[in-house]
Design a protein around this motif. Structure first.
Motif, mmCIF file in Angstrom:
data_model
loop_
_atom_site.group_PDB
_atom_site.id
_atom_site.type_symbol
_atom_site.label_atom_id
_atom_site.label_comp_id
_atom_site.label_asym_id
_atom_site.label_seq_id
_atom_site.Cartn_x
_atom_site.Cartn_y
_atom_site.Cartn_z
ATOM 1 N N ILE A 1 39.707 62.618 44.995
ATOM 2 C CA ILE A 1 39.668 61.165 44.887
ATOM 3 C C ILE A 1 38.293 60.658 45.340
ATOM 4 O O ILE A 1 37.848 60.949 46.460
ATOM 5 N N LEU A 2 37.629 59.925 44.465
ATOM 6 C CA LEU A 2 36.353 59.286 44.805
ATOM 7 C C LEU A 2 36.616 57.858 45.263
ATOM 8 O O LEU A 2 37.280 57.088 44.571
ATOM 9 N N ILE A 3 36.119 57.517 46.434
ATOM 10 C CA ILE A 3 36.207 56.145 46.945
ATOM 11 C C ILE A 3 34.795 55.579 46.940
ATOM 12 O O ILE A 3 33.947 55.960 47.742
ATOM 13 N N ALA A 4 34.539 54.688 45.994
ATOM 14 C CA ALA A 4 33.194 54.129 45.799
ATOM 15 C C ALA A 4 33.286 52.606 45.824
ATOM 16 O O ALA A 4 33.254 51.949 44.789
ATOM 17 N N ASN A 5 33.421 52.063 47.014
ATOM 18 C CA ASN A 5 33.620 50.617 47.174
ATOM 19 C C ASN A 5 32.394 49.944 47.765
ATOM 20 O O ASN A 5 31.578 50.570 48.443
ATOM 21 N N ASP A 6 32.292 48.637 47.503
ATOM 22 C CA ASP A 6 31.256 47.790 48.094
ATOM 23 C C ASP A 6 31.808 47.213 49.400
ATOM 24 O O ASP A 6 32.967 47.445 49.773
ATOM 25 N N LYS A 7 30.997 46.414 50.087
ATOM 26 C CA LYS A 7 31.420 45.767 51.330
ATOM 27 C C LYS A 7 32.492 44.710 51.061
ATOM 28 O O LYS A 7 32.610 44.189 49.952
ATOM 29 N N PHE A 8 33.261 44.393 52.084
ATOM 30 C CA PHE A 8 34.146 43.233 52.083
ATOM 31 C C PHE A 8 33.390 42.176 52.892
ATOM 32 O O PHE A 8 33.442 42.161 54.119
ATOM 33 N N LYS A 9 32.647 41.342 52.187
ATOM 34 C CA LYS A 9 31.647 40.470 52.805
ATOM 35 C C LYS A 9 32.241 39.636 53.932
ATOM 36 O O LYS A 9 33.277 38.991 53.765
ATOM 37 N N GLY A 10 31.557 39.647 55.071
ATOM 38 C CA GLY A 10 32.008 38.888 56.226
ATOM 39 C C GLY A 10 33.042 39.593 57.055
ATOM 40 O O GLY A 10 33.414 39.112 58.137
ATOM 41 N N VAL B 1 39.532 57.419 40.743
ATOM 42 C CA VAL B 1 38.423 56.654 41.307
ATOM 43 C C VAL B 1 38.971 55.355 41.904
ATOM 44 O O VAL B 1 39.733 54.643 41.248
ATOM 45 N N VAL B 2 38.593 55.069 43.153
ATOM 46 C CA VAL B 2 39.007 53.836 43.821
ATOM 47 C C VAL B 2 37.753 53.063 44.218
ATOM 48 O O VAL B 2 36.833 53.626 44.818
ATOM 49 N N THR B 3 37.708 51.785 43.863
ATOM 50 C CA THR B 3 36.565 50.943 44.194
ATOM 51 C C THR B 3 37.077 49.607 44.716
ATOM 52 O O THR B 3 38.280 49.421 44.892
ATOM 53 N N GLY B 4 36.181 48.675 45.000
ATOM 54 C CA GLY B 4 36.616 47.364 45.463
ATOM 55 C C GLY B 4 35.562 46.648 46.272
ATOM 56 O O GLY B 4 34.479 47.186 46.560
ATOM 57 N N GLU B 5 35.880 45.401 46.632
ATOM 58 C CA GLU B 5 35.038 44.566 47.492
ATOM 59 C C GLU B 5 35.877 43.378 47.952
ATOM 60 O O GLU B 5 37.085 43.317 47.692
ATOM 61 N N GLY B 6 35.242 42.420 48.605
ATOM 62 C CA GLY B 6 35.988 41.300 49.158
ATOM 63 C C GLY B 6 36.731 40.470 48.137
ATOM 64 O O GLY B 6 37.821 39.961 48.401
ATOM 65 N N ARG B 7 36.143 40.316 46.950
ATOM 66 C CA ARG B 7 36.794 39.519 45.907
ATOM 67 C C ARG B 7 36.449 40.078 44.534
ATOM 68 O O ARG B 7 35.296 40.411 44.260
ATOM 69 N N ILE C 1 44.731 42.500 48.806
ATOM 70 C CA ILE C 1 45.218 42.840 50.151
ATOM 71 C C ILE C 1 45.640 41.625 50.967
ATOM 72 O O ILE C 1 46.367 41.762 51.947
ATOM 73 N N LYS C 2 45.193 40.428 50.614
ATOM 74 C CA LYS C 2 45.481 39.250 51.434
ATOM 75 C C LYS C 2 46.833 38.645 51.062
ATOM 76 O O LYS C 2 47.051 38.249 49.916
ATOM 77 N N PRO C 3 47.765 38.556 52.019
ATOM 78 C CA PRO C 3 49.016 37.846 51.756
ATOM 79 C C PRO C 3 48.741 36.376 51.434
ATOM 80 O O PRO C 3 47.869 35.750 52.052
ATOM 81 N N ALA C 4 49.437 35.827 50.471
ATOM 82 C CA ALA C 4 49.164 34.459 50.012
ATOM 83 C C ALA C 4 49.220 33.440 51.137
ATOM 84 O O ALA C 4 48.438 32.477 51.162
ATOM 85 N N ALA C 5 50.135 33.599 52.071
ATOM 86 C CA ALA C 5 50.327 32.594 53.121
ATOM 87 C C ALA C 5 49.383 32.770 54.307
ATOM 88 O O ALA C 5 49.331 31.919 55.190
ATOM 89 N N MET C 6 48.624 33.849 54.339
ATOM 90 C CA MET C 6 47.773 34.128 55.496
ATOM 91 C C MET C 6 46.462 33.347 55.406
ATOM 92 O O MET C 6 45.782 33.393 54.375
ATOM 93 N N PRO C 7 46.074 32.633 56.458
ATOM 94 C CA PRO C 7 44.779 31.933 56.455
ATOM 95 C C PRO C 7 43.634 32.915 56.249
ATOM 96 O O PRO C 7 43.680 34.060 56.728
ATOM 97 N N LEU C 8 42.603 32.446 55.539
ATOM 98 C CA LEU C 8 41.485 33.325 55.217
ATOM 99 C C LEU C 8 40.824 33.890 56.471
ATOM 100 O O LEU C 8 40.482 35.081 56.519
ATOM 101 N N ALA C 9 40.645 33.059 57.492
ATOM 102 C CA ALA C 9 39.978 33.518 58.711
ATOM 103 C C ALA C 9 40.734 34.673 59.346
ATOM 104 O O ALA C 9 40.144 35.646 59.826
ATOM 105 N N GLU C 10 42.047 34.573 59.358
ATOM 106 C CA GLU C 10 42.856 35.653 59.925
ATOM 107 C C GLU C 10 42.747 36.912 59.071
ATOM 108 O O GLU C 10 42.621 38.033 59.598
ATOM 109 N N ALA C 11 42.799 36.733 57.757
ATOM 110 C CA ALA C 11 42.698 37.882 56.856
ATOM 111 C C ALA C 11 41.369 38.603 57.039
ATOM 112 O O ALA C 11 41.317 39.845 57.007
ATOM 113 N N MET C 12 40.296 37.852 57.254
ATOM 114 C CA MET C 12 38.990 38.480 57.434
ATOM 115 C C MET C 12 38.915 39.245 58.755
ATOM 116 O O MET C 12 38.218 40.253 58.855
#
Length: 370
Positions: free
Chosen positions: A3-12, A282-288, A336-347
């Motif tokens: 498995i290749l994990i080739a992800n970018d940052k989750f900004k912030g 292959v698994v990739t991703g980033e903050g959005r 990954i972010k639950p819909a009801a969770m505030p963004l600040a908490e998710a970060m």
């Protein structure tokens, strides 16, 4: 299974390599016995140097330099001893974010600090320098870099050290007596020329405090004229010459730099195609992941490469737009972010949320590998 994990940052929230470790941790429970290849990636913006240094098993070092307004700072860059490669971002020395605590002064803003970083790398024995040039606080056409590298400006036969305010007095430009041979690859995703309506000053200057376009245009034009007459180079109209306040021009004119797309540079240097080819998943991703991701962002670049090589590809992101064009690039998307969770908490909880969301998708993940 590989498995290749080739992800970018989750900004912030998390740097690319840390997010990759969380993805790996969560996949280990779903794919017992699998081997993992962690290859943090970036698209030429913030975090590119660290991601590439990690992917190339290099070390993170610091050097004394100055910021865009001449204040002493320590700036990091990557060093890969096995290939004598330095990996840096101009924003680490000459970036806009560093000078937000003082009033912007584009008349004095200089790329000298970036030039000092480059000089440091050359002194260290670099045979290759990879540099991203986003986030600039400067509009000096790379004048500061030229000075740091030992280029000599003269007026009436006498050497002097010009600033943007005095560059019009220069009537001759001479290269340094010796400059170590070094390949310079510049990550640049814009195609602006140095001068004119689409040039550095008019397009990017306002965010750096530039108001008098004519003043800057005249000085950058004079610098380009000196380079053309005395160095025999004239990249002012090359795509990307206007990037980073004209630093694209300066790196081409004073160091023979080659400008490439940010993701393309990263992919080439870390051997991404071969690593995708060797993977089963292959698994990739980033903050959005959204429509903007389709415009040269790293995870979509990974996904397109995986598609071309016939590999299944998964995208993991803080949030995912429900876009048909985006979904078409991936076999599975995991927000990954639950819909009801505030963004600040998710970060704050990004690592935890990555692991829980990926584990919750164990069944569709297994289906992809069957």
């Amino acid at each position: 299974m590989r498995i290749l994990i080739a992800n970018d940052k989750f900004k912030g929230s998390l740097a690319a390599e840390k997010a990759g470790f969380h993805i790996k941790n969560s996949l280990e429970t779903t794919f017992a016995g699998a081997s993992f290849d962690l290859c943090p990636i970036a698209d030429g913006g913030e975090g590119t140097a660290l991601a590439m240094t990690t992917a190339l098993a290099g070390e993170w070092v610091e050097a004394a330099t100055v910021d865009a307004q001449g204040r002493p700072i320590q700036a990091p860059f990557g060093w890969v001893a096995s290939s004598a490669t330095a990996i840096m971002e101009m924003s680490a020395a000459s970036g806009l974010a560093i000078v937000q605590d003082i009033e912007l002064n584009p008349f004095k803003a200089s790329t000298l600090g970036t030039g000092i970083l480059i000089r440091n790398a050359l002194t260290k024995g670099a045979r290759r320098i990879l540099i991203g040039i986003g986030g600039s606080a400067t509009n000096d056409g790379g004048l500061g870099v030229a000075l740091a590298l030992g280029y000599t400006f003269k007026k009436a036969g006498q050497a002097f050290t010009p600033t943007l305010e005095t560059i019009l007095e220069a009537d001759r430009l001479e290269p340094p007596a010796s400059l170590p041979a070094c390949e310079l690859v510049v990550a640049c995703d814009v195609d602006n020329p140095l001068l004119g309506p689409r040039g550095a000053t008019r397009v990017y200057g306002p965010q750096k405090g530039v108001r008098d376009f004519g003043w800057f245009e005249q000085r950058l034009g004079h610098l380009a004229d000196l380079a053309r007459r005395d160095l025999g180079v004239d990249p002012r109209d090359m795509p990307g010459a206007g990037a980073a306040g004209g630093l694209g021009f300066g790196l081409m004119a004073f160091l023979g730099g080659r400008l490439v797309g940010g993701f393309d540079m990263v992919a080439t240097q870390v051997g991404l195609e071969a690593r995708v080819a060797a993977a089963d998943l292959v698994v990739t991703g980033e903050g959005r992941l959204d429509e903007q991701s389709l415009q040269g962002k790293g995870p979509v670049g990974v996904a397109r490469l995986a598609r071309r090589l016939g590999k299944k590809v998964v995208g993991v992101a803080g949030s995912v737009d429900d876009s048909a064009a985006l979904r078409a690039q991936f076999d599975l998307l995991i927000p990954i972010k639950p819909a009801a969770m505030p963004l600040a908490e998710a970060m704050r909880r990004t690592g935890e949320l990555i692991e829980s969301a990926v584990r919750a998708h164990a069944s569709p993940l297994r289906a992809l590998s069957s």
